[in-house]
Enzyme design. Structure first.
Site, PDB file in Angstrom:
ATOM      1  N   TYR A  59      53.558 -16.235  12.197  1.00  0.00           N
ATOM      2  CA  TYR A  59      52.931 -16.550  11.167  1.00  0.00           C
ATOM      3  C   TYR A  59      54.055 -15.353   9.905  1.00  0.00           C
ATOM      4  O   TYR A  59      54.222 -14.187  10.350  1.00  0.00           O
ATOM      5  CB  TYR A  59      52.093 -15.614  11.250  1.00  0.00           C
ATOM      6  CG  TYR A  59      50.561 -16.648  10.036  1.00  0.00           C
ATOM      7  CD1 TYR A  59      50.804 -17.637   9.631  1.00  0.00           C
ATOM      8  CD2 TYR A  59      50.507 -15.171   9.083  1.00  0.00           C
ATOM      9  CE1 TYR A  59      50.206 -18.068   8.018  1.00  0.00           C
ATOM     10  CE2 TYR A  59      50.018 -16.074   7.386  1.00  0.00           C
ATOM     11  CZ  TYR A  59      49.087 -17.385   7.984  1.00  0.00           C
ATOM     12  OH  TYR A  59      49.386 -17.824   6.112  1.00  0.00           O
ATOM     13  N   GLY A 118      73.518  -4.346  -0.128  1.00  0.00           N
ATOM     14  CA  GLY A 118      74.068  -2.704   0.047  1.00  0.00           C
ATOM     15  C   GLY A 118      72.784  -1.688   0.020  1.00  0.00           C
ATOM     16  O   GLY A 118      73.160  -0.687   0.879  1.00  0.00           O
ATOM     17  N   LYS A 155      51.132  -6.147   2.894  1.00  0.00           N
ATOM     18  CA  LYS A 155      50.284  -4.956   2.634  1.00  0.00           C
ATOM     19  C   LYS A 155      52.498  -3.906   3.393  1.00  0.00           C
ATOM     20  O   LYS A 155      53.235  -4.785   3.794  1.00  0.00           O
ATOM     21  CB  LYS A 155      49.168  -4.107   3.348  1.00  0.00           C
ATOM     22  CG  LYS A 155      48.600  -3.993   2.544  1.00  0.00           C
ATOM     23  CD  LYS A 155      48.896  -2.799   1.148  1.00  0.00           C
ATOM     24  CE  LYS A 155      47.522  -3.551   0.318  1.00  0.00           C
ATOM     25  NZ  LYS A 155      47.477  -2.256  -0.354  1.00  0.00           N
ATOM     26  N   ASP A 156      52.122  -2.706   3.213  1.00  0.00           N
ATOM     27  CA  ASP A 156      53.757  -2.363   2.887  1.00  0.00           C
ATOM     28  C   ASP A 156      53.755  -0.743   3.532  1.00  0.00           C
ATOM     29  O   ASP A 156      53.555   0.194   3.939  1.00  0.00           O
ATOM     30  CB  ASP A 156      53.906  -1.193   1.323  1.00  0.00           C
ATOM     31  CG  ASP A 156      53.460  -2.339  -0.254  1.00  0.00           C
ATOM     32  OD1 ASP A 156      53.711  -3.573   0.209  1.00  0.00           O
ATOM     33  OD2 ASP A 156      52.170  -1.763   0.091  1.00  0.00           O
ATOM     34  N   GLN A 210      57.963 -12.661   6.453  1.00  0.00           N
ATOM     35  CA  GLN A 210      57.110 -12.046   5.205  1.00  0.00           C
ATOM     36  C   GLN A 210      58.046 -11.048   4.214  1.00  0.00           C
ATOM     37  O   GLN A 210      57.666 -10.637   3.155  1.00  0.00           O
ATOM     38  CB  GLN A 210      56.291 -11.737   5.712  1.00  0.00           C
ATOM     39  CG  GLN A 210      55.229 -10.690   5.312  1.00  0.00           C
ATOM     40  CD  GLN A 210      53.552 -10.750   5.836  1.00  0.00           C
ATOM     41  OE1 GLN A 210      53.410 -11.681   6.137  1.00  0.00           O
ATOM     42  NE2 GLN A 210      53.511  -9.328   5.863  1.00  0.00           N
ATOM     43  N   ASP A 240      58.186  -6.608   8.298  1.00  0.00           N
ATOM     44  CA  ASP A 240      57.108  -7.852   8.817  1.00  0.00           C
ATOM     45  C   ASP A 240      58.376  -8.914   8.906  1.00  0.00           C
ATOM     46  O   ASP A 240      58.011  -9.794   8.140  1.00  0.00           O
ATOM     47  CB  ASP A 240      55.798  -7.386   8.500  1.00  0.00           C
ATOM     48  CG  ASP A 240      55.073  -8.469   8.850  1.00  0.00           C
ATOM     49  OD1 ASP A 240      55.727  -9.856   9.494  1.00  0.00           O
ATOM     50  OD2 ASP A 240      53.977  -8.441   8.501  1.00  0.00           O
ATOM     51  N   TYR A 292      50.644 -10.417  -4.115  1.00  0.00           N
ATOM     52  CA  TYR A 292      50.501  -9.890  -3.476  1.00  0.00           C
ATOM     53  C   TYR A 292      51.256 -10.387  -1.945  1.00  0.00           C
ATOM     54  O   TYR A 292      51.416 -11.922  -2.284  1.00  0.00           O
ATOM     55  CB  TYR A 292      48.925 -10.164  -2.495  1.00  0.00           C
ATOM     56  CG  TYR A 292      48.905  -9.600  -1.458  1.00  0.00           C
ATOM     57  CD1 TYR A 292      48.562  -8.413  -0.969  1.00  0.00           C
ATOM     58  CD2 TYR A 292      48.717 -10.663  -0.430  1.00  0.00           C
ATOM     59  CE1 TYR A 292      48.103  -7.792   0.677  1.00  0.00           C
ATOM     60  CE2 TYR A 292      48.277 -10.219   0.623  1.00  0.00           C
ATOM     61  CZ  TYR A 292      48.597  -8.751   1.433  1.00  0.00           C
ATOM     62  OH  TYR A 292      47.815  -8.989   2.497  1.00  0.00           O
TER      63      TYR A 292
END
Ligand code: 13P
Ligand code: 13P
Ligand code: MG
Ligand code: MG
Length: 366
Positions: free
Chosen positions: A93, A106, A233-234, A97, A14, A230
């Protein structure tokens, strides 16, 4: 790299949302396309496809350099960096991020972007599906991966195709303890379920057929565990090979007819249903969600990505979308109450510690 093998790398990040965290500005896609085109011309990549799911930029690349290749990771990192420049210019936005560091060392693993890569010998016909999700986390793949590779009520091929009777092996990560284990199905199905039912801690990293052939690889990066706070999210990806000794395309898509509850959604702090959508509907807006998943199908031809086909652009998934909206309504009515809001142990990387500290002096023995 082993002779005759190709590598499929999906690396995502993101780098800035449009508007808020809901979607992606087309200029980021253009910028990434331009960057990867240059590398294709120079021969580093065989082929590539740039897309996005919600606010996540997805680089799907084929090459012959194997997994964890420094040049490929550097290319992905540099692509995210130039896209971040565009995001900053447009004041999108959360520009940059997911890039947790200023310097590339690497390998993008541990630096924010999500990575799923596999190397294999391309078969006579090589259908693959790349699933990409937004507003959720890597544990979201546990349920569908189990159903695809271990549940005969989902995958008829486990019963009908004798080449699959040798079963599948699941590599499961314990992301808290930084360790991994391989569990075989069908023999150890109950043991497997005991772990992967706890989606926050145990994540399926990859799946191999009983004979060792790679079948699926997921991204398992947990940003909060990397950053210690935080940071979004992943939003995960998973690559799955299909047909002829692997589950059929339709068997791989089938689990997504059930919009199961995953963690993510607003501020990464809520449970909500995973809604399968066509590419053009991957714009999570309502309460920054509900969580979305798209499925890009490709036929590989000597490493060329023939596709994508938008696999959830099919009215047979309308019912799953409708059900996801019903579940979303139901969950939203809980407002800030669990189980819509995540439990305390999941909020440890949000503002919870600050709040605890602030109120600490006011607690007294009852
Ligand atoms: P076809 O006979 O159309 O190739 O289909 C076989 C199959 O695997 C269907 O899932
Ligand atoms: P992303 O992880 O998709 O950036 O979403 C973050 C968020 O806070 C949504 O409410
Ligand atoms: Mg975002
Ligand atoms: Mg996202």
């Amino acid at each position: 790299m082993a002779k005759g093998k190709i590598t499929l790398s999906v690396i995502k990040a993101d780098v800035g949302g449009y508007v808020g965290h809901s979607s992606m500005h087309p200029r980021l896609i253009e910028q990434a396309d331009e960057k990867l085109s240059g590398s294709k011309e120079k021969g580093l990549l065989i082929d590539f496809h740039v897309t996005r799911c919600g606010d996540d930029l997805e680089l799907i690349m084929t090459h012959t350099h194997g997994v964890d290749n420094q040049e490929i990771h550097k290319l992905a990192w540099n692509t995210f960096t130039v896209c971040t420049e565009v995001a900053k210019e447009l004041k999108l936005y959360g520009a940059g991020q997911d890039l947790l560091s200023d310097a590339f060392s690497g390998n993008v693993k541990g630096m924010g972007p999500g990575v799923a890569e596999m190397e294999f010998e391309e078969r006579k016909s090589e259908p693959i599906i790349v699933f990409m999700a937004d507003k959720t986390s890597p544990g979201a793949w546990n349920l569908p991966l189990f159903r695809i590779f271990a549940d005969p009520f989902n995958t008829a091929g486990l019963v009908i195709d004798p080449t699959m009777h040798i079963g599948f092996k699941f590599e499961v990560l314990d992301v808290y303890e930084h360790r991994k284990i391989i569990i075989s199905c069908p023999e150890e199905m109950y043991e497997l379920l005991m772990f992967i039912g706890a989606m926050r801690r145990y994540m399926i990293k990859s799946v191999y057929r009983g004979d060792g052939e790679i079948a699926a690889v997921a991204s398992t990066q947990k940003l909060s565990l990397i950053a210690g706070k935080y940071v979004g999210k992943d939003d995960p990806v998973v690559i799955i090979r299909s047909q002829a000794g692997f589950p059929a395309v339709g068997e791989i898509l089938e689990p997504f007819t059930f919009p199961h509850l995953v963690e993510g959604w607003m501020r990464g702090s809520h449970h909500g249903p995973l809604m399968p959508v066509p590419f053009y509907e991957a714009n999570p807006s309502r309460f920054d969600g509900p969580p979305r998943v798209i499925a890009a199908g490709f036929q590989l031809a000597n490493g060329k990505l023939i596709g994508p086909r938008d696999m959830f652009d099919d009215p047979s998934f309308d019912e799953a979308r409708r059900k996801a909206n019903d579940i979303a309504n139901y969950m939203r009515h809980h407002g800030p109450f669990e189980p819509h809001r995540l439990g305390l142990e999941d909020l440890e990387y949000t503002t919870m510690p600050q709040l605890m500290k602030k109120l600490e002096p006011r607690w007294e023995k009852e």
